[in-house]
Design an enzyme around this catalytic site. Sequence first.
Site, PDB file in Angstrom:
ATOM      1  N   GLU A 181       0.808  -1.218   0.000  1.00 37.94           N
ATOM      2  CA  GLU A 181       0.000   0.000   0.000  1.00 37.94           C
ATOM      3  C   GLU A 181       0.840   1.266   0.000  1.00 37.94           C
ATOM      4  O   GLU A 181       0.462   2.256  -0.615  1.00 37.94           O
ATOM      5  CB  GLU A 181      -0.913   0.036   1.240  1.00 37.94           C
ATOM      6  N   ASP A 182       1.955   1.249   0.721  1.00 44.18           N
ATOM      7  CA  ASP A 182       2.633   2.502   1.050  1.00 44.18           C
ATOM      8  C   ASP A 182       4.071   2.630   0.569  1.00 44.18           C
ATOM      9  O   ASP A 182       4.744   3.591   0.933  1.00 44.18           O
ATOM     10  CB  ASP A 182       2.621   2.691   2.577  1.00 44.18           C
TER      11      ASP A 182
END
Length: 167
Positions: free
Chosen positions: A65-66
């Site tokens: 996600e990051d």
Amino acid sequence: MNGSLKYNSRLIKALYFAADAHKNQKRKGSDMAYIVHPVEVAMILLENNMPEDLIIAGLLHDVLEDTDKSKIDIENEFGKKVLDLVVGASEELEGREKKDWKTRKIHTIQYLSSASWNIKCIACADKLSNIRSMLRDFDEIGNDLWKRFNETKPSEQLWYYNELVKC
């Protein structure tokens, strides 16, 4: 390998992998290194006697996600089982940036309601870590905490966590 997990090269490798992936990242609205969060998630899983692959997936749960790490990176380093756990514990990645907070959270709630036990364990550890962080920060800065959450109000955060309990 449960709560008595000893020095383990796979776990250490996952810690280094996550630390490198999240280098220079900070927790939302703070100066705390982001890696503290995945480490806390892994510790929650370890304290609850979860298997090694779940603990590793806890360390890696925000990598897709990051960070710029890919599914292939995770699979090459830790295998398909860990990759599947990380993917299962991640928000839907496709088009994520175009969806508002509420839409993403409704999807998460619906997904977790029928997710596997392993995915629910990672999600619970993740959410517990987030809540602990919010409580620590609330004790320190009070209602200024809510300024960090651009898209939501305290009542919406409360709604989200109450719905997660039902999953």
